[in-house]
Scaffold this active site. Structure first.
Site, PDB file in Angstrom:
ATOM      1  CB  CYS A   1       7.052  -1.015  -8.090  1.00 58.29           C
ATOM      2  SG  CYS A   1       5.320  -1.262  -7.649  1.00 58.29           S
TER       3      CYS A   1
ATOM      4  CG  HIS B   1       9.076  -0.895  -4.563  1.00 60.30           C
ATOM      5  ND1 HIS B   1       8.278   0.218  -4.394  1.00 60.30           N
ATOM      6  CD2 HIS B   1       8.236  -1.925  -4.858  1.00 60.30           C
ATOM      7  CE1 HIS B   1       7.022  -0.126  -4.586  1.00 60.30           C
ATOM      8  NE2 HIS B   1       6.967  -1.417  -4.868  1.00 60.30           N
TER       9      HIS B   1
ATOM     10  CG  ASN C   1       3.520  -1.024  -3.557  1.00 60.05           C
ATOM     11  OD1 ASN C   1       4.028  -0.069  -4.120  1.00 60.05           O
ATOM     12  ND2 ASN C   1       3.547  -2.247  -4.063  1.00 60.05           N
TER      13      ASN C   1
END
Length: 310
Positions: A88, A227, A257
């Site tokens: 990520c 993020h 996500n």
């Protein structure tokens, strides 16, 4: 499919919907479309990009690099291309790397793509992870300019406990075999509480270090693009940093996500909504598998420094 419901998911994660790639689609397919949008917005041809970089943990193959596949599909077969695998944090790490390539004079223009097909490695029988991950891609083009846009940067990692958030098999530690399939250990595994705790702490620390390096304060931030892992993580980090909610871009409700793709997707939307003007300070902030984290303070210049994004 699971003992859960829409209200529970939305309340605890902020996610309302996600996008999933087709069975026949790979990360390069999504990356190619994002790259094409970036080229169209910038008015550049594929051959005018000197290097292609793809941040992904779901590459088409272990090798060759997904970036090479993307570049060739665009018609830039003789250009440099490589992948970055840091989860990520991939886009933030990648933005620093491609900026260094430009600042050092190695390349004039570099395209950075975040592309993920996390649905391929998500266990939809696992309540802890099945509700979180989605697929997507985004791209930026970083170009040499007289004014430096990278103001401050901070990165960190801790590989002592990979089991907090990792893909247990498929690498050289343990290959995928019949036992792995039976165990369902060829999918993402995550310890949610540990991840939350690490994420908030490290994101806040990293943002402060990047701002200090840039000789800026939180008051100088025009927009924070974090993020998109969990709405509660974003809210907690912003609260500890002292950033007003209207300066934090959140779109997790629409995508879930998407790992290395989440920040460029959010950046694209912020660009389309004219939320940034030249000279604004934008902070990119991420945390993810590794464990890894990072922050970049960036002086926005949507005409030269980042002429196109998707």
């Amino acid at each position: 499919m699971l003992d859960t419901n829409d209200e529970w998911i939305t309340t605890r994660t902020g996610i309302e919907r996600r996008h999933l790639s087709a069975d026949s689609e790979a990360a390069s397919d999504l990356g190619i479309r994002a790259a094409q949008m970036a080229l169209e917005r910038s008015g550049l041809d594929p051959g005018e990009i000197d290097c292609y970089v793809v941040a992904t943990v779901t590459p088409d193959f272990a090798f060759p690099a997904t970036a090479a596949i993307v570049a060739s599909a665009l018609g830039a077969r003789d250009k440099a291309a490589f992948d970055m695998e840091i989860g990520c944090s991939g886009f933030v790490y990648g933005l620093s790397v491609v900026s260094a390539l430009v600042r050092s004079g190695v390349h004039r223009r570099v395209m950075l793509i975040g592309a993920e097909t996390l649905s391929k490695i998500t266990d939809y029988t696992d309540r802890a992870t099945a509700i979180l991950f989605g697929d997507g891609a985004g791209a930026v083009i970083v170009e040499r300019a007289e004014e430096d846009s990278l103001l401050g940067v901070d990165f960190g990692s801790d590989g002592s406990r990979p089991e907090v958030l990792f893909l247990p098999t498929g690498g050289s530690r343990r290959a995928v075999d019949a036992d792995v399939i039976a165990e369902r250990s060829n999918y993402i595994k995550m310890q949610g509480r540990e991840t939350f705790k690490y994420a908030v702490t490290k994101m806040v620390e990293s943002a402060n270090v990047a701002l200090d390096q840039a000789e800026l304060s939180v008051a100088d931030i025009s927009l924070l693009i974090p993020h998109q892992a969990n709405k509660r993580i974003i809210d907690a980090a912003a609260r500890q940093l002292g950033i007003a909610p209207d300066k934090v871009y959140v779109n997790i409700q629409n995508y879930g996500n998407t790992s290395a793709a989440s920040i460029p997707i959010a950046l694209s939307e912020a660009y389309e909504k004219n939320l940034m003007k030249n000279g604004d300070v934008v902070v990119f902030l991420a945390f993810g598998a590794g464990l890894s984290w990072g922050a970049i303070a960036w002086r926005w210049n949507g005409v030269v420094a980042v002429p196109g994004l998707a």
